[in-house]
Each structure stands twice: as structure tokens, then as C-alpha cells.
Design a protein around this motif. Sequence first.
Motif, mmCIF file in Angstrom:
data_model
loop_
_atom_site.group_PDB
_atom_site.id
_atom_site.type_symbol
_atom_site.label_atom_id
_atom_site.label_comp_id
_atom_site.label_asym_id
_atom_site.label_seq_id
_atom_site.Cartn_x
_atom_site.Cartn_y
_atom_site.Cartn_z
ATOM 1 N N GLN A 92 5.012 7.484 19.303
ATOM 2 C CA GLN A 92 4.849 7.861 20.706
ATOM 3 C C GLN A 92 3.788 7.011 21.410
ATOM 4 O O GLN A 92 3.591 7.141 22.608
ATOM 5 N N GLN A 93 3.114 6.156 20.667
ATOM 6 C CA GLN A 93 2.083 5.314 21.269
ATOM 7 C C GLN A 93 2.710 4.201 22.096
ATOM 8 O O GLN A 93 3.889 3.888 21.952
ATOM 9 N N SER A 94 1.894 3.586 22.949
ATOM 10 C CA SER A 94 2.370 2.428 23.704
ATOM 11 C C SER A 94 2.718 1.318 22.707
ATOM 12 O O SER A 94 2.268 1.341 21.556
ATOM 13 N N VAL A 95 3.496 0.373 23.140
ATOM 14 C CA VAL A 95 3.957 -0.692 22.248
ATOM 15 C C VAL A 95 2.780 -1.408 21.588
ATOM 16 O O VAL A 95 2.770 -1.623 20.378
ATOM 17 N N ILE A 96 1.780 -1.742 22.368
ATOM 18 C CA ILE A 96 0.637 -2.486 21.832
ATOM 19 C C ILE A 96 -0.172 -1.627 20.869
ATOM 20 O O ILE A 96 -0.539 -2.077 19.782
ATOM 21 N N SER A 97 -0.437 -0.385 21.243
ATOM 22 C CA SER A 97 -1.191 0.524 20.360
ATOM 23 C C SER A 97 -0.422 0.782 19.074
ATOM 24 O O SER A 97 -1.008 0.805 17.989
ATOM 25 N N GLN A 98 0.891 0.968 19.191
ATOM 26 C CA GLN A 98 1.699 1.227 18.006
ATOM 27 C C GLN A 98 1.697 0.022 17.071
ATOM 28 O O GLN A 98 1.664 0.177 15.853
ATOM 29 N N THR A 99 1.719 -1.170 17.633
ATOM 30 C CA THR A 99 1.697 -2.372 16.806
ATOM 31 C C THR A 99 0.410 -2.409 15.986
ATOM 32 O O THR A 99 0.447 -2.660 14.773
ATOM 33 N N ALA A 100 -0.712 -2.135 16.621
ATOM 34 C CA ALA A 100 -1.999 -2.132 15.919
ATOM 35 C C ALA A 100 -2.060 -0.998 14.889
ATOM 36 O O ALA A 100 -2.496 -1.210 13.744
ATOM 37 N N SER A 101 -1.605 0.193 15.272
ATOM 38 C CA SER A 101 -1.620 1.333 14.342
ATOM 39 C C SER A 101 -0.706 1.084 13.145
ATOM 40 O O SER A 101 -1.026 1.481 12.022
ATOM 41 N N THR A 102 0.414 0.429 13.381
ATOM 42 C CA THR A 102 1.341 0.132 12.288
ATOM 43 C C THR A 102 0.697 -0.828 11.297
ATOM 44 O O THR A 102 0.843 -0.659 10.078
ATOM 45 N N ILE A 103 -0.027 -1.811 11.804
ATOM 46 C CA ILE A 103 -0.746 -2.732 10.912
ATOM 47 C C ILE A 103 -1.733 -1.950 10.047
ATOM 48 O O ILE A 103 -1.804 -2.146 8.823
ATOM 49 N N ASN A 104 -2.469 -1.037 10.670
ATOM 50 C CA ASN A 104 -3.442 -0.224 9.926
ATOM 51 C C ASN A 104 -2.751 0.659 8.891
ATOM 52 O O ASN A 104 -3.206 0.774 7.741
ATOM 53 N N MET A 105 -1.643 1.283 9.292
ATOM 54 C CA MET A 105 -0.909 2.137 8.359
ATOM 55 C C MET A 105 -0.396 1.310 7.170
ATOM 56 O O MET A 105 -0.507 1.739 6.019
ATOM 57 N N LEU A 106 0.145 0.128 7.465
ATOM 58 C CA LEU A 106 0.664 -0.720 6.392
ATOM 59 C C LEU A 106 -0.434 -1.121 5.416
ATOM 60 O O LEU A 106 -0.207 -1.162 4.201
ATOM 61 N N GLN A 107 -1.618 -1.408 5.926
ATOM 62 C CA GLN A 107 -2.731 -1.760 5.037
ATOM 63 C C GLN A 107 -3.059 -0.605 4.097
ATOM 64 O O GLN A 107 -3.256 -0.810 2.893
ATOM 65 N N GLU A 108 -3.102 0.602 4.642
ATOM 66 C CA GLU A 108 -3.417 1.765 3.806
ATOM 67 C C GLU A 108 -2.304 2.054 2.798
ATOM 68 O O GLU A 108 -2.578 2.377 1.635
ATOM 69 N N VAL A 109 -1.056 1.938 3.231
ATOM 70 C CA VAL A 109 0.074 2.217 2.348
ATOM 71 C C VAL A 109 0.159 1.150 1.250
ATOM 72 O O VAL A 109 0.400 1.475 0.083
ATOM 73 N N ARG A 110 -0.061 -0.104 1.613
ATOM 74 C CA ARG A 110 0.011 -1.188 0.613
ATOM 75 C C ARG A 110 -1.082 -1.059 -0.452
ATOM 76 O O ARG A 110 -0.932 -1.573 -1.551
ATOM 77 N N ALA A 111 -2.159 -0.370 -0.124
ATOM 78 C CA ALA A 111 -3.207 -0.124 -1.119
ATOM 79 C C ALA A 111 -2.684 0.784 -2.236
ATOM 80 O O ALA A 111 -3.286 0.874 -3.308
ATOM 81 N N LYS A 112 -1.573 1.434 -1.994
ATOM 82 C CA LYS A 112 -0.921 2.303 -2.988
ATOM 83 C C LYS A 112 0.325 1.608 -3.536
ATOM 84 O O LYS A 112 1.387 2.222 -3.694
ATOM 85 N N ALA A 113 0.227 0.316 -3.817
ATOM 86 C CA ALA A 113 1.380 -0.496 -4.241
ATOM 87 C C ALA A 113 2.102 0.087 -5.449
ATOM 88 O O ALA A 113 3.336 0.074 -5.501
ATOM 89 N N SER A 114 1.367 0.598 -6.421
ATOM 90 C CA SER A 114 2.025 1.141 -7.613
ATOM 91 C C SER A 114 2.880 2.366 -7.259
ATOM 92 O O SER A 114 3.969 2.552 -7.811
ATOM 93 N N ILE A 115 2.401 3.173 -6.309
ATOM 94 C CA ILE A 115 3.177 4.339 -5.871
ATOM 95 C C ILE A 115 4.409 3.875 -5.098
ATOM 96 O O ILE A 115 5.515 4.406 -5.292
ATOM 97 N N LEU A 116 4.232 2.882 -4.230
ATOM 98 C CA LEU A 116 5.375 2.350 -3.468
ATOM 99 C C LEU A 116 6.461 1.871 -4.424
ATOM 100 O O LEU A 116 7.642 2.154 -4.229
ATOM 101 N N ASP A 117 6.038 1.141 -5.453
ATOM 102 C CA ASP A 117 7.010 0.633 -6.435
ATOM 103 C C ASP A 117 7.682 1.781 -7.186
ATOM 104 O O ASP A 117 8.896 1.793 -7.354
ATOM 105 N N ALA A 118 6.872 2.754 -7.623
ATOM 106 C CA ALA A 118 7.412 3.868 -8.410
ATOM 107 C C ALA A 118 8.421 4.687 -7.615
ATOM 108 O O ALA A 118 9.424 5.152 -8.163
ATOM 109 N N LEU A 119 8.169 4.838 -6.309
ATOM 110 C CA LEU A 119 9.053 5.647 -5.480
ATOM 111 C C LEU A 119 10.157 4.811 -4.809
ATOM 112 O O LEU A 119 11.017 5.365 -4.128
ATOM 113 N N GLY A 120 10.095 3.519 -4.983
ATOM 114 C CA GLY A 120 11.112 2.642 -4.394
ATOM 115 C C GLY A 120 10.922 2.425 -2.893
ATOM 116 O O GLY A 120 11.904 2.188 -2.174
#
Length: 182
Positions: A92-120
Motif C-alpha cells: 500500500q506504500q507509494s511506489v518509491i517507498s515500497q521500492t525502498a521497503s522491499t529492498i530492506n525486506m529482501l535483506q532481512e529475508v536473505r539473512a535467513k538463506a538456509s530457511i529460504l532454501d529449506a522451504l523452497g
Amino acid sequence: LQAIEQSEIDSGQMEPVLTVFKKSVKDVDDALELIRKSLYTEQIEKADNARDVIISGFVDAVRSCTKHFDPKIREQAAELKLITDHFKGINQQSVISQTASTINMLQEVRAKASILDALGFTAWVNQIEAENNNVSALTMNRFEESASKPSQRMKEIRPECEKQLERLYKAIETFAVITPSS
């Protein structure tokens, strides 16, 4: 303008006023052209919607895994859900805010790489990143397009055009008084 140009008004007397008025009208036309939507706006909207769908799908998939029959999968999904919950409402964020928030979310999620792999979910995360990069590139193109446009604004140009129109009216009125029709 055609009526004035085709009338019996002495073009020598009216030409200076007409020339300035025509230039003023052209400036207004040029300003209106610049006001129109960017060529990138529709592309950004489509890319943003595509990104929203993928993010929503990822969030739904993580939430579904928290209800998995295998306790280990539930536990791993719960760790990812903490992250997705933190970014709740991202779409629901503006395009620019969402782009920045998505980058932040991806950084946090990628820190859980083993979980991402395990869950596909690695492919989901990669696709979210690709869509986010696409939106970012289109947004930057729109910024560059806007920066290359002339800086004149309608608010500056329109009063000048109105002033020249008033000047033209007065010239026509003066001509009509000086040269009454028979």
C-alpha cells in the motif's frame, strides 16, 4: 486568429501584436504538452502491480507454511513470518517507498538463506528482487525524463498569454474605433 488574419484589418498595424500573441499561445501549447503523463507512468503501474502480486504470494506462502503439519517447517516459517509481519502493508506504500521497503525486506529475508532454501522460497525472493529492480529502473527513467523537460511552468506562461490576449483585444477594439465599418 484566422478571422483577424483574413479580415480587412491592416496587417502592418496588427502584425506586432499578433506575432507576440501567437508566440504566447505556442508557449502555452508547449507547456500543456509537458504536463501530459510521462511515457513511463503506465509501465511503472504495471510493474508495481506485478511486484505486488509476487510479494502477496510470498507472504501468503509463508503464512501457509506456519500451518504445515511438520513442526520444523512451521518453526522455520514462523521466523520468516516475523519479517513479513514487520513489512505488513508494504504493497500500500507509494511506489518509491515500497521500492525502498522491499529492498530492506529482501535483506532481512536473505539473512535467513538456509530457511529460504529449506522451504523452497529462494526463487520467490529472487523474483521479488527482479520485479523490484524493474520498478526502480522505470522510476529512475521517469525521473531522468522529467529532468530533461524545460523548466517553464503553466503558472508562469498562462498569465503572459492572457496579457497578450488582452493586448490583442485592445488592438482590435482600437482598430474598430479608428476604422469604423460603413
